[in-house]
Design an enzyme around this catalytic site. Structure first.
Site: not given
Length: 450
Positions: A193, A264
């Site tokens: 990430d 997302d």
């Protein structure tokens, strides 16, 4: 990447603790010393896994990361359903469900533990530590159990100072140490990430991200273990201008196997009304990136929501069809131990999976688009075309296209197979279907010589 607004995701200017341009000479020296110190402790796997002469060359002109994902990755990830409630028990139960249901045999073979698996501090040696309450037997145990089931083991880390929840240590300054640890644990897939990456004073945000992700890419190579590398960097540049976004995707394809291309997707905890718009939004941005994807290097519009509450069968079939025609990773984000028959049918559809996993590895492109609809076409290895008719609107509509529009050669007639219903028909140069709201018809079309 977690659902944090980019403006508040910790991407502020700070003293950079990784190897930015101003630090590279020192960091190269330190990296060389570190390699000497750790080399005797590393157990290397078969180096032939890294002999990839057919791997594509990246946009920077440097050799690409090994082509460890020749088709889009498939599997399961803990984040959407479990979030920070992930446990060893939940992970292994979902892994067993993959095998028991037959989904693993159809390609869903990588089980990834997302954020919140670790303790809030590293140990005295500087290593990441699995939370002993959530994972009482440790990560090597989880890896062994998954490998015994014939599955691959994926794990999460962050390229910044802390993970996205701000609770757990990031990997910046520890890239080689963390890569070595993951290799010792038997990790096969790393999702890195990009929250809370400190920007080097002498660099742009894009340059700093390139630096830190390249460091982890090289660190993974240094371990000698083939680890599929999922890069989250592009998701942090979706709103920085199209040219910057595409530049980041370009170097992501040099240093990794797949990349989170944008925002997302909605989690199980999101309001049901938010889930369909989330699928549509992620399709919209990812469908624009067909020219950035190439065989073995995959745009990733995020997880499959099949099985999550608040979606109709048509909506989950739509996502599966659209992701497959875009050659996207097929990674489930639900509780597979409670998978409904309808959701199982969507996830397990062999014909749709075959479109996604086609060995040509080409992302389908939009060939026609209007208010509330889109037509996509994807060339397949045997000469067929996968054609998706997507109705994003609120009412049923007829969607029409032609063999010429989708790239098929001229022929007297065409064989048309609906990959959801298995119905087969013979059509002329133009074909049409009535498509329900939020639904997608996915066809395999073949030119006939008779």
């Amino acid at each position: 990447m977690k659902a944090l607004p980019l403006a508040t995701s910790g991407l502020n200017r700070a003293t950079f603790v990784g190897c930015g341009r101003a630090y590279r000479r020192l960091c190269r020296a330190l990296a060389g010393l570190s390699a000497i110190l750790v080399s005797s402790a590393l157990v290397l796997s078969d180096s032939s896994a890294f002999e990839t002469p057919e791997s594509p060359q990246g946009t920077t002109g440097t050799p690409s990361y090994p082509n460890l994902a020749p088709t889009p990755p498939m599997g399961w990830n803990s984040w959407l359903y479990y979030g920070c409630d992930v446990t060893e028990k939940a992970v292994l139960e979902n892994a067993r469900a993959l095998v028991r249901s037959g989904l693993a045999a159809r390609g869903y073979n990588t089980v990834t533990i997302d954020e919140c698996w670790m303790t809030t501090k590293r140990d005295r040696a500087g290593d990441l530590v699995a939370n002993p309450v959530k994972f009482p037997h440790g990560m090597p145990f989880v890896a062994r159990r998954l490998h015994e089931m014939g599955l691959k083991f994926g794990i999460y880390a962050d390229a910044g100072t802390t993970t996205c929840t701000k609770k757990f240590p990031g990997s910046v300054g520890h890239f080689q140490q963390d890569a070595n640890l993951f290799a010792r644990w038997g990790v096969d897939y790393l999702k890195l990430d990009g929250c809370h990456v400190p920007i080097a004073p002498s660099e742009t945000k894009e340059e700093t991200f390139h630096d830190v992700y390249r460091q982890m890419s090289q660190a993974l190579l240094n371990t000698g273990r083939p680890i599929v590398f999922s890069v989250s960097a592009p998701a942090y540049f979706q709103y920085d201008g199209d040219s910057v976004w595409r530049k980041v995707i370009g170097w992501s394809s040099d240093i990794g196997n797949l990349w989170r291309s944008g925002r997302d997707i909605a989690s199980e905890r999101a309001a049901p009304a938010a889930k369909w718009p989330s699928i549509k939004y992620n399709f919209d941005y990812n469908s624009l990136l067909a020219d950035m994807q190439k065989p073995g290097r995959w745009n990733d519009p995020d997880f499959l929501l099949a099985g999550n509450s608040g979606l109709t069968t048509e909506e989950i079939q739509s996502q599966m069809a659209l992701w497959s025609v875009m050659a996207a990773p097929l990674i489930s984000g639900t509780d597979l131990t409670k998978l409904s028959p309808a959701a199982f049918d969507v996830l397990s559809n062999r014909e749709v999976i075959a479109v996604d996993q086609d060995r040509l590895g080409i992302q389908g492109r939009i060939v026609d688009k209007g208010a509330g609809f889109a037509v996509l076409s994807k060339p397949l290895a045997n000469g067929d075309r996968a054609v998706a008719l997507f109705n994003s609107g609120e009412t049923e509509r007829a969607i029409t296209t032609s063999a010429r529009a989708v790239g098929l050669p001229a022929a007297r007639s065409y064989l048309l197979k609906d990959l959801v219903t298995d119905r087969v028909g013979r059509v002329g140069g133009t074909f049409s279907a009535r498509v329900a709201p939020h639904a997608t018809k996915l066809f395999r079309v073949r030119a006939l010589s008779y």
